[in-house]
Design a protein around this motif. Structure first.
Motif, PDB file in Angstrom:
ATOM      1  N   TYR A  69     -73.101 -11.888  -1.335  1.00  0.00           N
ATOM      2  CA  TYR A  69     -72.741 -11.012  -0.229  1.00  0.00           C
ATOM      3  C   TYR A  69     -71.588 -10.125  -0.707  1.00  0.00           C
ATOM      4  N   SER A  70     -71.443  -8.959  -0.082  1.00  0.00           N
ATOM      5  CA  SER A  70     -70.447  -8.022  -0.592  1.00  0.00           C
ATOM      6  C   SER A  70     -69.689  -7.346   0.541  1.00  0.00           C
ATOM      7  N   PHE A  71     -68.509  -6.854   0.205  1.00  0.00           N
ATOM      8  CA  PHE A  71     -67.714  -6.019   1.104  1.00  0.00           C
ATOM      9  C   PHE A  71     -66.860  -5.107   0.225  1.00  0.00           C
ATOM     10  N   PRO A  72     -66.452  -3.941   0.737  1.00  0.00           N
ATOM     11  CA  PRO A  72     -65.754  -2.965  -0.101  1.00  0.00           C
ATOM     12  C   PRO A  72     -64.369  -3.450  -0.532  1.00  0.00           C
ATOM     13  N   LEU A  73     -64.006  -3.120  -1.749  1.00  0.00           N
ATOM     14  CA  LEU A  73     -62.660  -3.411  -2.231  1.00  0.00           C
ATOM     15  C   LEU A  73     -61.619  -2.720  -1.353  1.00  0.00           C
ATOM     16  N   PHE A  74     -61.919  -1.489  -0.943  1.00  0.00           N
ATOM     17  CA  PHE A  74     -61.000  -0.740  -0.088  1.00  0.00           C
ATOM     18  C   PHE A  74     -61.587  -0.594   1.312  1.00  0.00           C
ATOM     19  N   ALA A  75     -61.891  -1.772   1.898  1.00  0.00           N
ATOM     20  CA  ALA A  75     -62.335  -1.777   3.292  1.00  0.00           C
ATOM     21  C   ALA A  75     -61.233  -1.256   4.207  1.00  0.00           C
ATOM     22  N   ASP A  76     -59.984  -1.407   3.765  1.00  0.00           N
ATOM     23  CA  ASP A  76     -58.848  -0.822   4.478  1.00  0.00           C
ATOM     24  C   ASP A  76     -58.705   0.630   4.031  1.00  0.00           C
ATOM     25  N   ALA A  77     -59.159   1.557   4.864  1.00  0.00           N
ATOM     26  CA  ALA A  77     -59.167   2.974   4.488  1.00  0.00           C
ATOM     27  C   ALA A  77     -57.767   3.513   4.261  1.00  0.00           C
ATOM     28  N   LYS A  78     -56.744   2.836   4.791  1.00  0.00           N
ATOM     29  CA  LYS A  78     -55.362   3.310   4.648  1.00  0.00           C
ATOM     30  C   LYS A  78     -54.718   2.853   3.342  1.00  0.00           C
ATOM     31  N   ALA A  79     -55.454   2.076   2.558  1.00  0.00           N
ATOM     32  CA  ALA A  79     -54.856   1.506   1.348  1.00  0.00           C
ATOM     33  C   ALA A  79     -54.626   2.554   0.262  1.00  0.00           C
ATOM     34  N   GLY A  80     -55.407   3.622   0.268  1.00  0.00           N
ATOM     35  CA  GLY A  80     -55.171   4.692  -0.691  1.00  0.00           C
ATOM     36  C   GLY A  80     -56.009   4.664  -1.946  1.00  0.00           C
ATOM     37  N   GLY A  81     -56.808   3.629  -2.154  1.00  0.00           N
ATOM     38  CA  GLY A  81     -57.737   3.619  -3.278  1.00  0.00           C
ATOM     39  C   GLY A  81     -57.177   3.119  -4.586  1.00  0.00           C
ATOM     40  N   ILE A  82     -55.916   2.677  -4.625  1.00  0.00           N
ATOM     41  CA  ILE A  82     -55.331   2.143  -5.857  1.00  0.00           C
ATOM     42  C   ILE A  82     -54.974   0.668  -5.688  1.00  0.00           C
ATOM     43  N   HIS A  83     -54.264   0.346  -4.616  1.00  0.00           N
ATOM     44  CA  HIS A  83     -53.848  -1.037  -4.380  1.00  0.00           C
ATOM     45  C   HIS A  83     -54.068  -1.380  -2.913  1.00  0.00           C
ATOM     46  N   THR A  84     -54.568  -2.593  -2.676  1.00  0.00           N
ATOM     47  CA  THR A  84     -54.796  -3.062  -1.317  1.00  0.00           C
ATOM     48  C   THR A  84     -54.212  -4.452  -1.144  1.00  0.00           C
ATOM     49  N   ASP A  85     -53.679  -4.746   0.041  1.00  0.00           N
ATOM     50  CA  ASP A  85     -53.160  -6.084   0.348  1.00  0.00           C
ATOM     51  C   ASP A  85     -54.132  -6.872   1.214  1.00  0.00           C
ATOM     52  N   MET A  86     -55.389  -6.464   1.198  1.00  0.00           N
ATOM     53  CA  MET A  86     -56.418  -7.138   1.994  1.00  0.00           C
ATOM     54  C   MET A  86     -56.642  -8.564   1.485  1.00  0.00           C
ATOM     55  N   TRP A  87     -56.947  -9.476   2.416  1.00  0.00           N
ATOM     56  CA  TRP A  87     -57.352 -10.822   2.046  1.00  0.00           C
ATOM     57  C   TRP A  87     -58.520 -11.257   2.919  1.00  0.00           C
ATOM     58  N   GLN A  88     -59.120 -12.399   2.585  1.00  0.00           N
ATOM     59  CA  GLN A  88     -60.407 -12.758   3.154  1.00  0.00           C
ATOM     60  C   GLN A  88     -60.354 -14.135   3.814  1.00  0.00           C
ATOM     61  N   ARG A  89     -61.127 -14.256   4.878  1.00  0.00           N
ATOM     62  CA  ARG A  89     -61.308 -15.545   5.552  1.00  0.00           C
ATOM     63  C   ARG A  89     -62.800 -15.770   5.737  1.00  0.00           C
ATOM     64  N   PHE A  90     -63.253 -16.996   5.438  1.00  0.00           N
ATOM     65  CA  PHE A  90     -64.649 -17.367   5.639  1.00  0.00           C
ATOM     66  C   PHE A  90     -64.700 -18.587   6.557  1.00  0.00           C
ATOM     67  N   ASP A  91     -65.548 -18.516   7.559  1.00  0.00           N
ATOM     68  CA  ASP A  91     -65.744 -19.631   8.481  1.00  0.00           C
ATOM     69  C   ASP A  91     -67.139 -20.203   8.281  1.00  0.00           C
ATOM     70  N   PHE A  92     -67.209 -21.518   8.071  1.00  0.00           N
ATOM     71  CA  PHE A  92     -68.475 -22.228   8.019  1.00  0.00           C
ATOM     72  C   PHE A  92     -68.703 -22.845   9.395  1.00  0.00           C
ATOM     73  N   VAL A  93     -69.768 -22.428  10.058  1.00  0.00           N
ATOM     74  CA  VAL A  93     -70.004 -22.784  11.452  1.00  0.00           C
ATOM     75  C   VAL A  93     -71.391 -23.396  11.586  1.00  0.00           C
ATOM     76  N   ALA A  94     -71.493 -24.538  12.270  1.00  0.00           N
ATOM     77  CA  ALA A  94     -72.767 -25.227  12.434  1.00  0.00           C
ATOM     78  C   ALA A  94     -73.764 -24.365  13.202  1.00  0.00           C
ATOM     79  N   GLN A  95     -75.041 -24.586  12.931  1.00  0.00           N
ATOM     80  CA  GLN A  95     -76.102 -23.850  13.611  1.00  0.00           C
ATOM     81  C   GLN A  95     -75.990 -24.038  15.122  1.00  0.00           C
ATOM     82  N   GLY A  96     -76.099 -22.942  15.867  1.00  0.00           N
ATOM     83  CA  GLY A  96     -76.036 -22.987  17.321  1.00  0.00           C
ATOM     84  C   GLY A  96     -74.637 -22.878  17.882  1.00  0.00           C
ATOM     85  N   MET A  97     -73.632 -22.871  17.027  1.00  0.00           N
ATOM     86  CA  MET A  97     -72.246 -22.778  17.492  1.00  0.00           C
ATOM     87  C   MET A  97     -71.797 -21.324  17.442  1.00  0.00           C
ATOM     88  N   ASP A  98     -71.095 -20.884  18.473  1.00  0.00           N
ATOM     89  CA  ASP A  98     -70.665 -19.491  18.596  1.00  0.00           C
ATOM     90  C   ASP A  98     -69.279 -19.333  17.973  1.00  0.00           C
TER      91      ASP A  98
END
Length: 396
Positions: free
Chosen positions: A284-313
């Protein structure tokens, strides 16, 4: 000019020491990286199990009693793996300990090249073809395996064969396959990241749950899941989970971070427990500069992943939920900024490093680079492996 050459030679001698390593050229190699995923601890409940400290032998020679006496390739002192496998060989040359959190790791062997732009220096070159491979339990000391007493060289964990194709990239895992019977085995995966048309402006990640059969159903007190640092993952997750991603801008500790628009609880796909099937899961993918305000050189973005059981919202899970016992229905993983080890509002999360490599490159210090990543869940632990392309060196 001659004096300059002489001085350079002397400096090189002092930098490298007097020992010279001779490498035998390997024709038609494959590339192999090995992890010891036996992450249990010896206690009252499993005192009869062997300490998960290993030696790997490829194409061993054995005596008439079956005891190994030599091997074409040896990976010794193979300890339990680290939570993070960085995109460069971080262990080579470190003299603090002989213990090796992966192979090749500290081993001074021929490693992989830059293949299709990807740095394979964390993979060892291995002759392609069919090989006998043994993993041996060994005592946790500093004595090389073949110098141990004979009685200590007979504890076989795994004895099997593998086939490695020419110039293919493999990751081999030693795993517990069944939590109740304590059956162990290996998992050999032929990677494909080096063959895919991946963009250098995107971050990629795929997921595996390689936990033992029956781990999440086992009694929490017995498996010791509620341990600080493991979060809700310590007790395990169910065998079929949905994966959601959220991207954040950095924030001071104990303050609510900012979610990036369009990347809040974004559904990625499913993660189904399997420690036997060898296929690579989708990236799966997402842009390195998903934060459009980062300027295209350096970003302070970080990631969170949630593992959620089937049927859970996922929308029903509050951000500041801190309960460690989620009945294996939900567990968050935070890929947070380097050097920041925790957040008080995320006590049930497990933390691994950011998937973005920030490093001095060219005239920029730092500059952000995209990577290819793998997150693996094994018996209440989570592991992150990061692979990167080559980047321009610093300009001072």
């Amino acid at each position: 000019m001659n004096n300059m050459i002489f001085c350079a030679a002397v400096l090189l001698l002092f930098a490298t020491g007097c020992a010279k390593v001779k490498y035998a050229k390997i024709d038609d190699p494959a590339y192999l990286r090995v992890f010891n995923n036996l992450n249990y601890k010896i206690g009252v409940d499993n005192k009869d199990e062997m300490l998960p400290f290993l030696t790997m032998l490829i194409d061993p020679q054995v005596d008439e009693s079956g005891m190994p006496i030599s091997a074409a390739i040896k990976g010794d002192f193979l300890d339990q793996r680290d939570p993070y496998a960085p995109p460069y060989p971080s262990h080579i040359g470190s003299g603090v300990s002989v213990n090796n959190p992966e192979y090749p790791g500290r081993e001074n062997v021929l490693v992989g090249p830059v293949l299709n732009g990807y740095d394979l220096s964390s993979w060892a070159q291995i002759p392609s073809g069919k090989h006998r491979i043994m993993f041996m339990f060994r005592p946790k000391n500093t004595v090389p395996f073949f110098n141990l007493e004979a009685k200590l060289k007979r504890n076989v964990l795994i004895d099997t064969t593998i086939t490695l194709d020419i110039k293919e990239v493999y990751t081999l895992h030693v795993l517990q396959k069944d939590y109740n019977t304590k059956r162990n085995g290996i998992y050999l995966r032929k990677e494909n990241f080096q063959k895919l048309p991946l963009s250098d402006s995107m971050i990629y990640v795929n997921f595996y749950n390689m936990s033992a059969k029956g781990y999440w159903q086992a009694d929490n007190e017995i498996k010791g899941g509620n341990v600080y640092g493991k979060g809700a993952l310590g007790n395990g997750i169910k065998d079929d989970m949905n994966i959601f991603a959220t991207l954040y801008k950095d924030a001071a500790l104990n303050t609510l971070p900012t979610k990036l628009p369009g990347y809040s609880g974004k559904y990625l796909g499913r993660m189904v427990r399997n420690s036997d099937v060898l296929e690579v899961t989708p990236y799966y993918s997402f842009p390195l500069f998903a934060d459009a305000k980062a300027g295209g050189i350096h970003t302070d973005m970080w990631q969170r992943f949630d593992f959620v059981a089937q049927g859970m919202d996922i929308a029903a899970i509050p951000y500041g939920q801190t309960d460690l016992n989620t009945d294996a229905n939900w567990a968050p993983v935070l890929c947070f900024m380097a050097g920041k080890t925790g957040r008080n509002d995320q006590q049930n999360a497990v933390f691994v490093p950011n998937m973005i490599v920030n490093i001095h490159s060219g005239t920029y210090n730092p500059r952000s680079f995209a990577t290819v990543n793998t997150i693996e869940v094994v018996n209440g632990n989570v592991y992150l492996t990061t692979i990167q392309r080559k980047y321009a060196p610093p300009v001072y």
